[in-house]
Each structure stands twice: as C-alpha cells, then as structure tokens.
Design a protein around this motif. Structure first.
Motif, PDB file in Angstrom:
ATOM      1  N   HIS A  72       0.792  -1.135  -0.099  1.00 32.84           N
ATOM      2  CA  HIS A  72       0.192  -0.128  -0.161  1.00 32.84           C
ATOM      3  C   HIS A  72       0.911   1.138   0.098  1.00 32.84           C
ATOM      4  O   HIS A  72       0.862   2.030   0.990  1.00 32.84           O
TER       5      HIS A  72
ATOM      6  N   GLU B 259       0.550   4.126  -0.899  1.00 36.77           N
ATOM      7  CA  GLU B 259      -0.218   5.365  -0.682  1.00 36.77           C
ATOM      8  C   GLU B 259      -0.059   5.765   0.651  1.00 36.77           C
ATOM      9  O   GLU B 259      -0.218   6.785   1.294  1.00 36.77           O
ATOM     10  N   LYS B 260       0.387   4.467   1.726  1.00 36.81           N
ATOM     11  CA  LYS B 260       0.454   4.807   3.219  1.00 36.81           C
ATOM     12  C   LYS B 260       1.815   5.279   3.443  1.00 36.81           C
ATOM     13  O   LYS B 260       1.954   5.472   4.715  1.00 36.81           O
TER      14      LYS B 260
ATOM     15  N   HIS C  72       6.705   9.815   1.159  1.00 36.28           N
ATOM     16  CA  HIS C  72       7.214  10.320  -0.450  1.00 36.28           C
ATOM     17  C   HIS C  72       8.096  11.429  -0.486  1.00 36.28           C
ATOM     18  O   HIS C  72       8.055  12.331   0.447  1.00 36.28           O
TER      19      HIS C  72
END
Length: 299
Positions: A187, A189-190, A193
């Motif tokens: 995942h 997106e968790k 970045h």
C-alpha cells in the motif's frame, strides 16, 4: 531529545532524532542498507509518547547523514558489517541508552541480530522486523516468489537484463514495480514520499544489489543460524503476511530462539508497518507492555 547530529569518533556526523518521553526506550534501525529513519517517524505517536521514547538515526551514507565518497579507497572501510555494528554501539553510547529495546527492519534486523549476539547485555528486548537469520534462504524465496508471480517469459527477460547489467531498461522497472507492489510495500499510498530519490544507492548496491529481487551484494553468505540460540532476551519476530522473507524460516527462528514471539501482519509486505499500521503497532505495543510487566510469553 529532538533532532541532533551525532559526531562520531571517525569525524563523520549522523542525523539522529528522539521522540517521546516515556520510560520505555526503543532504538530503531532502518532498512536498506541505505534507507532512512523516516519509516519510524510515527512510532512514538502510535505507541504513546508518554509511554515510549523512540530514537532513530540515519546510518553513514544515508540521506540525512554524512555521505562519504565510496569511490575513494580510504572510505571502503565503511562498507562492512563490522563498521555498521561498531557505529550502532557508538550511537547507543552517545544517546545514553542501556537496558533498551532494539528494533531493526530488514537490513536493520540483520544488524540488530548481530548487536544482540555481541552486545546483548545492553538489551532489554529485541524486535526483528522482516529479517531472517541467513541470506541463502532469502535468495531462494525471492526467486520462488518471482517465478510464482510473473510468467516464465517475464522471469527470463528479467534474468537477461540482470546478466547484461542493463538495469535502466523500462520494462525491467515495470516488472520490479509489479513485484514490489505484491511483496515489498503493498500500500504505497500509506508510505512516505519524496520529490527526489533518498536511497543511498552506493551502499545499497554494494551490500544487496540493484533491487530487492537481485541478491548479488556482499551480504551473500551471511548466516547466523548456528548462533541464533545465543540470543536470550525476549524477542519479537514480526513479518508481513506477504513478505519477501520466507515465513517458514521465521517459524524455525521462533522455535530456535529461547524467548521468541512470531506475529504476522495481515495484508502486509516487507514494509508491513506502513501497509497495516493498526495491526503492526498493536503487536509491537503488546510486546513492549508484556516485557515491561514481566508477562512476556513465547508463541
């Protein structure tokens, strides 16, 4: 407390950060080699800053710490497991930690096992995240995972690229991304970045290889299977349900260690603390609480 640069005896500086003010002391070792402390930034908040004090640092060569030019012969001495182990002990001393919990993720878990074998008297507990006790079984497992996930033609294509050393190939990158999404960070997106890459590539490539599915670096041959039973502190082995690490080996480690608890994080890959933080922090928090209360049991 807070963020500070640690001045090492060798003249280099390391980024360190300590969050929380609880009585439980936890020192975290990042993966890679060549990763960063950032995977641990939410640990104190998740575990309770009034209960746990979390310290983390970037190892030499990593993004926030000094980055020697490894092309220079005088800096080759920093590209050894023995160096990073001695660096860890110096960090412990500078942070004033004793009778503390040591947590290591992936490469950090390898380093944590080495530390427990050499400096175990300083530890109250050990947490090994997504790391086994030898490289050989990892190499077999990642090749099996690749063969199970991709077609025979895709595997053959990747092997050809690896043999040629043409790692910039776009199709090769696409296939690595497919594997990463399945077994590394399920995942993303968790995850955290950046606008620029932060992996210390020279360090990573030297020890590991080009990616998680190419084990050609100097860590090949590392093996602590015969020594694992010497680690006597309460130990938490935590892996993702879909980890790159062989779970069969994790189960053997749980049987070999005198005091070990093995817990899998559902829907988690190699970066399972990010994939499923709710499950992971429940496991870690329970372990710390049990050891603190002298209620630790192995399972």
């Amino acid at each position: 407390m807070g963020t500070r640069l640690l001045q090492l005896k060798n003249g280099h500086r390391l980024f360190s950060r300590t969050v929380g003010h609880g009585p439980v002391k936890l020192l975290c070792l990042h993966g890679g080699p060549g990763g960063t402390h950032e995977e641990f930034e939410n640990f104190a908040a998740e575990l309770g800053e009034d209960r746990v004090q979390v310290s983390m640092y970037d190892q030499l060569g990593s993004f926030y710490s000094d980055q020697p030019d490894y092309q220079q012969p005088e800096n080759k001495k920093y590209l050894t497991l023995a160096y990073f182990l001695s660096e860890l002990e110096e960090v412990r001393q500078q942070l004033g930690l004793d009778q503390f919990y040591l947590l290591g993720h992936s490469w950090g878990g390898l380093l944590a096992q080495e530390y427990a074998l050499k400096y175990g008297d300083h530890l109250k507990g050990l947490v090994v995240m997504s790391m086994i006790d030898n490289i050989a079984e990892y190499t077999v497992n990642i090749n099996q995972l690749r063969a199970q996930t991709l077609t025979a033609d895709q595997v053959s294509y990747m092997q050809g690229i690896e043999k040629a050393g043409a790692f910039d190939d776009p199709e090769y990158h696409r296939l690595v991304d497919v594997l990463d999404k399945q077994f590394v960070v399920r995942h993303p997106e968790k995850s955290y970045h950046h606008l620029v890459p932060t992996t210390a590539t020279p360090v990573y490539n030297y020890f590991q290889g080009n990616n998680e599915f190419v084990m050609v670096g100097t860590l090949n041959g590392w093996d602590r299977r015969q020594d694992l039973h010497k680690i006597t502190v309460p130990t938490l082995l935590t892996f993702g349900e879909y980890d790159t690490m062989p779970l069969k080996t994790a189960r053997r480690m749980q049987q070999t260690l005198p005091q070990a608890r093995l817990v899998l994080t559902p829907d988690g890959g190699h970066g399972h603390s990010m994939d499923n933080p709710q499950a992971f922090f429940h496991t870690l928090g329970q372990y710390l609480q049990d050891v603190e209360n002298n209620q630790f049991t192995a399972y």
